[in-house]
Scaffold this motif. Structure first.
Motif, mmCIF file in Angstrom:
data_model
loop_
_atom_site.group_PDB
_atom_site.id
_atom_site.type_symbol
_atom_site.label_atom_id
_atom_site.label_comp_id
_atom_site.label_asym_id
_atom_site.label_seq_id
_atom_site.Cartn_x
_atom_site.Cartn_y
_atom_site.Cartn_z
ATOM 1 N N VAL A 127 0.846 -1.197 0.000
ATOM 2 C CA VAL A 127 0.000 0.000 0.000
ATOM 3 C C VAL A 127 0.881 1.246 0.000
ATOM 4 C CG1 VAL A 127 -1.678 1.337 1.334
ATOM 5 C CG2 VAL A 127 -1.919 -1.151 1.131
ATOM 6 N N LYS A 128 0.491 2.251 -0.785
ATOM 7 C CA LYS A 128 1.222 3.516 -0.861
ATOM 8 C C LYS A 128 0.313 4.651 -0.417
ATOM 9 C CE LYS A 128 4.420 2.063 -4.522
ATOM 10 N NZ LYS A 128 4.091 0.631 -4.362
ATOM 11 N N ILE A 129 0.797 5.452 0.520
ATOM 12 C CA ILE A 129 0.063 6.593 1.058
ATOM 13 C C ILE A 129 0.831 7.863 0.681
ATOM 14 C CG2 ILE A 129 -0.904 7.687 3.105
ATOM 15 C CD1 ILE A 129 -2.106 4.964 2.536
ATOM 16 N N GLY A 130 0.193 8.752 -0.100
ATOM 17 C CA GLY A 130 0.863 9.939 -0.618
ATOM 18 C C GLY A 130 1.063 11.045 0.405
ATOM 19 N N LYS A 131 1.822 12.075 -0.005
ATOM 20 C CA LYS A 131 2.111 13.219 0.862
ATOM 21 C C LYS A 131 0.839 14.006 1.152
ATOM 22 C CE LYS A 131 6.875 13.913 -0.738
ATOM 23 N NZ LYS A 131 7.815 14.858 -1.391
ATOM 24 N N GLY A 132 0.726 14.458 2.389
ATOM 25 C CA GLY A 132 -0.415 15.269 2.775
ATOM 26 C C GLY A 132 -1.705 14.494 2.935
ATOM 27 N N GLY A 137 -3.319 8.690 -3.465
ATOM 28 C CA GLY A 137 -2.564 9.842 -3.951
ATOM 29 C C GLY A 137 -2.273 10.875 -2.872
ATOM 30 N N ASP A 138 -1.814 12.041 -3.300
ATOM 31 C CA ASP A 138 -1.463 13.123 -2.379
ATOM 32 C C ASP A 138 -2.706 13.900 -1.946
ATOM 33 O OD1 ASP A 138 1.158 12.368 -2.788
ATOM 34 O OD2 ASP A 138 1.523 13.901 -4.332
ATOM 35 N N ASN A 139 -2.634 14.429 -0.734
ATOM 36 C CA ASN A 139 -3.659 15.342 -0.203
ATOM 37 C C ASN A 139 -5.064 14.747 -0.216
ATOM 38 O OD1 ASN A 139 -1.699 17.483 0.143
ATOM 39 N ND2 ASN A 139 -1.769 17.718 -2.096
ATOM 40 N N CYS A 140 -5.155 13.468 0.072
ATOM 41 C CA CYS A 140 -6.456 12.787 0.184
ATOM 42 C C CYS A 140 -6.852 12.668 1.651
ATOM 43 C CB CYS A 140 -6.403 11.390 -0.440
ATOM 44 S SG CYS A 140 -6.106 11.368 -2.218
ATOM 45 N N THR A 141 -8.148 12.490 1.871
ATOM 46 C CA THR A 141 -8.658 12.230 3.214
ATOM 47 C C THR A 141 -9.575 11.020 3.148
ATOM 48 O OG1 THR A 141 -8.576 14.576 3.820
ATOM 49 C CG2 THR A 141 -9.970 13.135 5.160
ATOM 50 N N LEU A 142 -9.245 9.973 3.911
ATOM 51 C CA LEU A 142 -10.037 8.748 3.944
ATOM 52 C C LEU A 142 -10.396 8.433 5.389
ATOM 53 C CD1 LEU A 142 -8.607 8.493 1.098
ATOM 54 C CD2 LEU A 142 -8.663 6.024 1.457
ATOM 55 N N ALA A 143 -11.648 8.084 5.620
ATOM 56 C CA ALA A 143 -12.096 7.697 6.956
ATOM 57 C C ALA A 143 -13.122 6.587 6.831
ATOM 58 C CB ALA A 143 -12.689 8.894 7.695
ATOM 59 N N TYR A 144 -12.934 5.536 7.588
ATOM 60 C CA TYR A 144 -13.843 4.379 7.580
ATOM 61 C C TYR A 144 -14.056 3.852 6.160
ATOM 62 C CZ TYR A 144 -14.789 5.698 12.396
ATOM 63 O OH TYR A 144 -14.650 6.005 13.728
ATOM 64 N N VAL A 145 -12.947 3.546 5.502
ATOM 65 C CA VAL A 145 -12.966 3.042 4.134
ATOM 66 C C VAL A 145 -12.395 1.624 4.120
ATOM 67 C CG1 VAL A 145 -11.979 3.301 1.815
ATOM 68 C CG2 VAL A 145 -12.817 5.307 3.060
ATOM 69 N N ILE A 146 -13.046 0.726 3.378
ATOM 70 C CA ILE A 146 -12.497 -0.595 3.073
ATOM 71 C C ILE A 146 -12.247 -0.625 1.576
ATOM 72 C CG2 ILE A 146 -12.870 -3.086 3.086
ATOM 73 C CD1 ILE A 146 -14.828 -2.704 5.367
ATOM 74 N N SER A 147 -10.993 -0.700 1.191
ATOM 75 C CA SER A 147 -10.639 -0.690 -0.230
ATOM 76 C C SER A 147 -10.046 -2.030 -0.617
ATOM 77 C CB SER A 147 -9.641 0.433 -0.526
ATOM 78 O OG SER A 147 -9.336 0.480 -1.906
ATOM 79 N N ASP A 148 -10.680 -2.701 -1.583
ATOM 80 C CA ASP A 148 -10.196 -3.996 -2.046
ATOM 81 C C ASP A 148 -8.900 -3.817 -2.832
ATOM 82 O OD1 ASP A 148 -10.111 -6.734 -2.589
ATOM 83 O OD2 ASP A 148 -12.261 -6.848 -2.961
ATOM 84 N N LYS A 149 -8.297 -4.918 -3.238
ATOM 85 C CA LYS A 149 -6.954 -4.935 -3.822
ATOM 86 C C LYS A 149 -6.842 -4.097 -5.104
ATOM 87 C CE LYS A 149 -5.044 -9.014 -3.988
ATOM 88 N NZ LYS A 149 -4.854 -10.465 -4.227
#
Length: 368
Positions: free
Chosen positions: A310-315, A330-342
């Motif tokens: 898994v890659k988590i971008g800057k910001g 990507g960069d400058n994203c906001t994720l909360a309570y997310v389940i992301s498949d492969k």
């Protein structure tokens, strides 16, 4: 331990989490950053000294086969016994089984070929730790026909749920299918022990009588005639009967005491994938999370389960999320309570959020 053969149902509860089983079986659902659901039932069997295990498949089992391989990771790559994949057909007509009884009918040849005294049946939709040899000891002590494992917890609403009552000696006195009552009860966890010869006769008799449900047609009406006993499963138990329960169980792993209970004194085996260690940039901030090998983190990760690559971008800020293998955020994203498949990609500047009672789900290979 008495000679025992194991049977695991890898797909019997696929309909409970359709979001994750559209492309795979229940047994191959990723869990905890590096495991698959089938690893728990299979590891419990191996740790209990069971060296012959039949894996009943149904559909979407390519991922399961890739994970299990020859069974080497569980020390089941053997000339005799070992891990055996059983076909999903109920007979030579190549008709897929529709229920548990039909699945067992398809496994009858496997059971007849075995010379084991006992059979342990288990599903692959739960996380728990259990020594099956102790159930067999109790089974023999009680001279039981069937021994059913239960866990005491709140009754859940489900398409199919079974609770039962026992007397002081743990003999089951009544079986309740989809009970209306709420509160703590003895909930059947789809783990059963029987003598091999008895189980074969039970399956053949059910086939001749046209029975379709193990619970409604056998356990409930025969509870007074057969000697059916309960066996209490102590400690942590989590059943994956919805996307929310899957999310909550993964989040439980962030609790050190739960991790110690599940992965402590007895190993949970899985397929080993060699990859580079996780990389943390100077801008990375990680708190209370499980991070698998191969991850690259440049942003903030809090209360999350990150699988390999898994890659988590800057910001980017990721909280209370489950991100499966090779997700790219990507960069400058906001994720909360997310389940992301492969293999999903979330581009820069995206904001995605669910909540604890309804996580936001992203399908495999999505581009957002």
């Amino acid at each position: 331990m008495a000679s025992t053969v194991g049977v695991i149902f890898s797909s019997i509860n696929d309909e409970n989490i359709p979001e994750l089983t559209k492309i795979r079986s229940m047994g191959s659902i990723p869990y905890g950053g590096r495991y698959r659901m089938v690893d728990f039932a299979l590891s419990n069997m191996v740790n209990s000294g069971i060296t012959t295990v039949g894996m009943i498949t149904r559909n979407n089992y390519q991922s399961l086969m890739d994970h299990l391989g020859s069974g080497k990771s569980w020390d089941l790559a053997r000339k005799e016994g070992g891990l055996i994949l059983l076909p999903p057909y109920i007979s030579e007509t190549e008709t897929l089984y529709k229920n548990r009884l039909e699945a067992l009918k398809g496994a009858t040849a496997f059971l007849k070929k075995s010379s084991a005294d006992f059979v342990v049946l288990a599903d692959s939709d739960a996380v728990y730790k259990l020594d099956y040899s102790k159930i067999i000891e109790a089974h023999c002590k009680n001279n039981a026909d069937l021994t059913l494992v239960y866990h005491e917890h709140e009754v859940k609403k489900s398409n199919y749920y079974m609770t039962f009552n026992t007397d002081a000696d743990e003999r089951i006195t009544s079986v309740n299918i989809n009970p209306a009552a709420h509160g703590v009860a003895k909930n059947y966890v789809n783990i059963m022990v029987a003598r091999r010869s008895f189980l074969i006769n039970l399956i053949q008799n059910a086939q001749q009588r046209g029975l379709v449900s193990f619970g409604r047609d056998i356990l409930s009406p025969e509870v007074n005639r057969l000697k059916i006993y309960g066996y209490k499963l102590e400690g942590y138990y989590a059943n994956m009967d919805s996307l929310v329960s899957y999310f909550n169980s993964n989040m439980d792993l962030l609790n050190k005491s739960v991790r110690s209970e599940i992965f402590g004194d007895r190993d949970v085996y899985t397929k080993v994938n060699d990859s580079a260690p996780a990389k943390y940039a100077e801008t990375a901030k990680v708190k209370n999370s499980l991070i698998a090998d191969g991850c690259v983190i440049e942003g903030t990760v809090e209360n999350c389960i990150l699988f390999r690559g898994v890659k988590i971008g800057k910001g980017t800020v990721v909280k209370n999320c489950i991100l499966m293998t090779d997700n790219v955020i990507g960069d400058n994203c906001t994720l909360a309570y997310v389940i992301s498949d492969k293999n999903s990609v979330i581009r820069n500047n995206r904001v995605l959020a669910g909540c604890e009672v309804q996580p936001y789900f992203i399908n495999k290979g999505s581009l957002i």
